[in-house]
Design an enzyme around this catalytic site. Structure first.
Site, PDB file in Angstrom:
ATOM      1  N   HIS A 159       0.821  -1.225   0.000  1.00 31.82           N
ATOM      2  CA  HIS A 159       0.000   0.000   0.000  1.00 31.82           C
ATOM      3  C   HIS A 159       0.851   1.271   0.000  1.00 31.82           C
ATOM      4  CE1 HIS A 159      -3.661  -2.232   0.424  1.00 31.82           C
ATOM      5  NE2 HIS A 159      -3.329  -2.740   1.594  1.00 31.82           N
ATOM      6  N   ASP A 195      -2.579 -10.415  -2.668  1.00 32.19           N
ATOM      7  CA  ASP A 195      -3.169  -9.994  -1.390  1.00 32.19           C
ATOM      8  C   ASP A 195      -4.653  -9.659  -1.604  1.00 32.19           C
ATOM      9  OD1 ASP A 195      -2.073  -8.669   1.449  1.00 32.19           O
ATOM     10  OD2 ASP A 195      -3.849  -7.654   0.674  1.00 32.19           O
ATOM     11  N   HIS A 197      -6.223  -7.169  -0.655  1.00 27.37           N
ATOM     12  CA  HIS A 197      -6.413  -5.744  -0.930  1.00 27.37           C
ATOM     13  C   HIS A 197      -5.597  -5.308  -2.144  1.00 27.37           C
ATOM     14  CE1 HIS A 197      -7.089  -6.347   3.439  1.00 27.37           C
ATOM     15  NE2 HIS A 197      -8.146  -5.603   3.184  1.00 27.37           N
ATOM     16  N   ASP A 284      -4.561 -12.879   3.086  1.00 23.90           N
ATOM     17  CA  ASP A 284      -5.820 -12.434   3.691  1.00 23.90           C
ATOM     18  C   ASP A 284      -7.017 -12.740   2.798  1.00 23.90           C
ATOM     19  OD1 ASP A 284      -4.665 -10.570   2.005  1.00 23.90           O
ATOM     20  OD2 ASP A 284      -4.862  -8.875   3.385  1.00 23.90           O
TER      21      ASP A 284
END
Ligand SMILES: [Zn+2]
Length: 346
Positions: A159, A195, A197, A284
């Site tokens: 991120h 991931d 996200h 995740d």
């Protein structure tokens, strides 16, 4: 497979994050990496080595110097004010505000972050710096001939943009490693971000470039963090147009839908003819992850690893997210074992 790991990650342990209107203990906690390391050892994945220190120069290839200076010095400025708590931003230069760099610590923290999910503690800089060195050391192993390596990074990185922290991330470990491959003679690096996200930081770093192909499979940003990037119509810009592929999927997606997106991403990586693949390895996507909405099960991660192995490319795995702490080691190492098993049969 060689694993690179640094105990320095324990130096970073944020106290709390804002979730659903409440301050909760941080989901991104030291035991995550401890569980992955334990699983690496239990499964005899291969040797575990400490990182080499390559200094700041490879970090400066991805992150702006003013951002690195701010991050490195932020805690000392905060500690000088004798306040007891993590350093967390609360104001950002959003629409209608001016993107100016104030002199105050909190003003600058808002300037250099995009959310309140990246607490700075006394040890955060050192932990993040060491995680970047972990990624660079694993990158070096591949540069010197290894077919694969695992960078057990914590805190995660995908991120983090060139001059922004957020979403538990400060330094973009995968991007720093990808840039190092390019700087050491490779022409094309593909990043596969699995991931849950979207890897908004990685996308933004390489968005206008054709020497890094970015592919990401993630929860649809209409409904999921980071909300403001990760849509399917983001295809790159300028020289980077056609070198960015997002696969946003709805909540509840299981292996069938997820693996179809993986096949599509792998097709793009093959078409690109990458020299190297860097996998932003978040787990995740697991069905019991406390902050995510996909339904992958532990055996699916073995298949994920074998599909990535069929690309036949030297592959660097960089640890990202995964918050079902008891299972994070099983799921992450399953990807690595699936990769190795498939690679051995090729
Ligand atoms: Zn994630």
């Amino acid at each position: 497979m060689l694993t690179i790991y640094s105990d320095d990650h324990h130096l970073h342990h944020g106290r709390c994050e804002l979730m659903d209107g409440q301050l909760m203990p941080c989901f991104e906690m030291p035991s995550r990496a401890d569980h992955v390391l334990q699983r690496v050892r239990d499964r005899n994945l291969g040797p575990v080595q400490a990182p080499t220190d390559f200094g700041l120069a490879p970090l400066q290839r991805v992150h702006s110097r003013d951002y690195l200076d701010f991050f490195q010095g932020a805690w000392a400025r905060w500690a000088a004010s004798n306040l007891d708590g993590d350093l967390l931003p609360y104001t950002w230069p959003a629409r209608t505000l001016r993107r100016v760099l104030p002199s105050s610590l909190h003003g600058q923290l808002g300037y250099y972050s995009f959310d309140g999910g990246a607490p700075i503690t006394a040890g955060t800089w050192q932990a993040a710096y060491s995680a970047a060195q972990v990624a660079l050391t694993a990158q070096q192993a591949i540069q010197h001939g290894a077919h694969s390596a695992f960078a057990l990074c914590r805190p995660p990185g995908h991120h983090a943009a060139s001059d922004l922290m957020g979403g538990y991330c400060y330094l973009n470990n995968a991007a720093i490693a990808a840039q190092a491959f390019l700087d050491q003679g490779h022409a094309k690096v593909a990043i596969l971000d699995v991931d849950y996200h979207h890897g908004n930081g990685t996308q933004s770093i390489f968005y206008a470039r054709s020497d890094v192909l970015f592919t990401s499979i993630h929860g649809h940003p209409e409904a999921e963090f980071p909300f403001f990037l990760g849509y399917a119509d983001e295809l790159g810009e300028g020289a980077g147009e056609g070198f960015n592929f997002n696969y946003p999927l709805p909540a509840g997606s299981g292996w069938e839908r997820w693996s179809a997106a993986l096949d599509s991403a792998c097709d793009e990586i093959e078409r690109y003819a990458a020299d190297i693949v860097v996998v932003s390895l978040g787990v995740d996507t697991f069905k019991d992850d406390p902050i995510s909405q996909f339904k992958l099960d532990s055996p699916d991660y073995l298949v994920m690893g074998s599909r990535i192995a069929r690309l036949g490319k030297p592959t660097l795995f960089v640890m990202e997210g995964g918050y079902a702490v008891a299972e994070i080691g099983i799921n992450a190492v399953n990807v690595l074992e699936g990769f190795e098993t498939e690679g051995a049969t090729q």
